[in-house]
Design a protein around this motif. Structure first.
Motif, short mmCIF file in Angstrom:
data_model
loop_
_atom_site.label_atom_id
_atom_site.label_comp_id
_atom_site.label_asym_id
_atom_site.label_seq_id
_atom_site.Cartn_x
_atom_site.Cartn_y
_atom_site.Cartn_z
N HIS A 4 -11.54 10.87 3.26
CA HIS A 4 -10.30 10.15 3.04
C HIS A 4 -10.42 8.69 3.47
O HIS A 4 -9.87 7.80 2.82
CB HIS A 4 -9.14 10.84 3.76
N ASN A 33 -2.61 4.92 -3.33
CA ASN A 33 -3.72 5.62 -2.67
C ASN A 33 -3.89 7.05 -3.16
O ASN A 33 -5.00 7.53 -3.32
CB ASN A 33 -3.48 5.62 -1.16
N ASN A 34 -2.79 7.75 -3.35
CA ASN A 34 -2.80 9.15 -3.76
C ASN A 34 -1.34 9.55 -3.94
O ASN A 34 -0.44 8.78 -3.61
CB ASN A 34 -3.48 10.06 -2.71
N ASN A 48 -6.04 5.31 -7.23
CA ASN A 48 -7.04 6.36 -7.02
C ASN A 48 -7.30 7.05 -8.36
O ASN A 48 -6.45 7.78 -8.87
CB ASN A 48 -6.52 7.35 -5.98
N VAL A 84 0.85 -1.19 0.00
CA VAL A 84 0.00 0.00 0.00
C VAL A 84 0.89 1.24 0.00
O VAL A 84 1.59 1.53 0.97
CB VAL A 84 -0.94 0.02 1.22
N ASN A 113 -9.97 5.26 1.43
CA ASN A 113 -9.12 4.18 1.93
C ASN A 113 -9.86 2.85 1.91
O ASN A 113 -9.30 1.80 1.56
CB ASN A 113 -8.67 4.48 3.36
N LYS A 131 -1.53 5.58 4.04
CA LYS A 131 -0.90 4.26 3.89
C LYS A 131 -1.14 3.38 5.11
O LYS A 131 -1.51 2.21 4.99
CB LYS A 131 0.62 4.41 3.69
N ALA A 163 -10.16 1.40 -1.59
CA ALA A 163 -8.87 0.81 -1.99
C ALA A 163 -8.69 -0.56 -1.37
O ALA A 163 -8.26 -1.52 -2.02
CB ALA A 163 -7.73 1.74 -1.59
N VAL A 211 -1.24 -1.02 -4.24
CA VAL A 211 -2.27 0.01 -4.04
C VAL A 211 -1.59 1.38 -4.08
O VAL A 211 -0.65 1.63 -3.33
CB VAL A 211 -2.98 -0.19 -2.68
N GLY A 266 1.37 5.59 -1.16
CA GLY A 266 0.63 6.83 -1.29
C GLY A 266 1.15 7.87 -0.32
O GLY A 266 1.75 7.55 0.70
N THR A 321 -4.92 2.37 5.53
CA THR A 321 -5.36 1.45 4.49
C THR A 321 -4.70 0.10 4.63
O THR A 321 -5.34 -0.94 4.42
CB THR A 321 -5.07 2.05 3.10
#
Length: 461
Positions: free
Chosen positions: A285, A193-194, A229, A116, A289, A122, A292, A191, A118, A125
């Protein structure tokens, strides 16, 4: 094997120590500025901790030194090494490696790794995904950069045949390996995430971080999946550089979308309703998460309905909107929270999540310190007023900064106060607090024990 870990109390290296101990290795380590929860966890496992980086630790004669990225070849003002143990290791030609490399060779090899990555989210998630797999009976191994409350530990080996979930940091590996940590993990499920600009001490701009994220994408096999994302232009640019795996988007415009509030929402996969999530967490947010985590879990055989049921019992992570205590008042208790937020975007989303939960009538007092390397450099100081727009009062600990926090927060007027030491900060907050207030403390460090000091000061008012 006896391994001695330099920088053992960092969230990643501390988790690595837990895994090594569980695998049967003898583990010792050293660090400075030790603070909970990692120090408590390590001591509870019987791992010997040493203060500082003295060269005398060479007498331990471990089979391997595992070096954290806090260690460097830097020298103090008087010319002596900041990390004399590292100098002694190099002089002796002793065996050493980085934490991510040791993990890749001794833990991750041959397992289905779910990584994971981002800028934000992180830890949360990773914890969500791990709990979903655990609830589905997969008994995963994991390494989380915090302590998930559902497990009470930050890391676990799991069985060799089970998946391994890892928080995948883009920060550099070690002073001798400037690649991002996550390129060592070789995930089958990645993953993203952003992605925003961060780590200004090692990256020049956002494009430099995007290159590192693409290095991660390059390591995912063709039978793997990149869960990303879909609302982030930066991640689309990363994937446009090349992606050789299944692309799975989440958020508006992606394969996985949500309708409802962050605390109660329906999940759709490619337009079809697949489950509903009702849980205790707040904030947009955390909704993202969750999407994801649900998408990544499906890649290892967990249905969305199983994932939603697990999320209903998810207890979050220590230092993620964690209530540290409350002080009774006739007009309503004053509640003190602890959160890890430190990047301006994370501060804003954390505040907004609490605001959404409390409504517009309750007062939020934000107490924060710009402690991360990026914030200490002042790279994002101009964003601080924006990040604090939805708080009633803001209190900044400016100790150790090379830039003027008062000037950076000037546009907030009397809503913002600045203190150069913790004692003054506590005094400022205690004097301003009123019955029913919610005091949100945000830092990626121990923050000088400010939570307990605030609770004590509020008791004696």
């Amino acid at each position: 094997m006896h391994i001695h870990i330099l920088g053992i109390c960092g969230t990643f290296m501390g988790g690595l120590a837990v895994l090594a101990r569980e695998a049967g290795h003898r583990v010792t380590g050293c660090d400075t500025g030790v603070y909970p929860p990692m120090s408590d966890q390590l001591r509870a496992l019987g791992i010997e901790l040493m203060e500082g980086y003295a060269a005398s630790q060479m007498a331990l004669q471990p089979d391997m030194f595992v070096v954290g990225n806090v260690v460097s070849r830097a020298r103090l003002a008087d010319g002596t090494p900041k990390f004399p143990l590292m100098e002694a290791i190099l002089d002796a030609g002793a065996r050493y490696t980085s934490g991510p490399q040791w993990l890749a060779e001794h833990v991750l090899q041959g397992r289905h790794v779910l990584a994971v990555a981002g800028t934000h989210g992180k830890t949360t998630t990773t914890a969500m995904l791990t709990w979903i797999l655990e609830s589905a009976g997969q008994k995963p191994g994991f390494l989380v950069g915090g302590v998930p409350l559902n497990f009470g530990i930050s890391a676990r080996m799991g069985e060799a045949a089970t998946p391994f979930v890892i928080e995948a940091d883009e920060y550099d590996t070690a002073f001798f390996d400037k690649r991002s940590k996550f390129v060592h993990y070789r995930p089958r499920t990645a993953v993203l995430n952003n992605l925003e600009f961060d780590h200004a001490d090692i990256f020049d701009d956002l494009a430099a971080i995007e290159r590192q994220f693409h290095h991660l994408v390059r390591t995912v096999p063709s039978t793997g999946a990149v869960v990303f994302n879909a609302t982030e232009d930066s991640l689309r640019r990363v994937l446009d550089k090349g992606c050789w795996s299944l692309r799975v988007g989440f958020g508006a415009g992606g394969d996985w979308t949500a309708e409802g509030t962050p605390s109660s929402f329906d999940v759709h996969h490619q337009g079809k309703h697949v489950c509903r999530v009702d849980w205790e967490l707040t904030g947009q947010h955390n909704l993202m998460n969750a999407l994801a985590a649900i998408a990544a879990a499906q890649h290892v055989g967990v249905s969305p309905s199983q994932a939603a049921e697990a999320l209903a019992r998810f207890q979050n992570v220590k230092r993620r909107m964690e209530v540290r205590g409350a002080v009774a008042h006739p007009g309503g208790a004053i509640t003190v929270y602890d959160d890890f937020a430190h990047h301006p975007s994370a501060i804003r989303t954390t505040v907004d999540g609490l605001r959404q939960k409390l409504g517009t009538q309750a007062r939020i007092l934000a107490v924060f310190e710009p402690r991360s390397n990026t914030m200490k450099l002042g790279a994002m100081k101009a964003q601080l007023p924006w990040s604090l727009a939805n708080v009633d009062l803001a209190f900044c600990h400016a100790g150790g900064l090379d830039w003027d926090a008062r000037q950076a927060l000037a546009e907030m007027g009397p809503r913002a106060q600045v203190a150069d030491d913790i004692a003054t900060l506590v005094q400022q907050v205690a004097q301003a607090a009123q019955a029913g207030d919610h005091i949100l403390c945000m830092s990626n460090g121990g923050f000088g024990g400010v939570h307990g000091k605030l609770l004590e000061a509020l008791q004696v008012q």
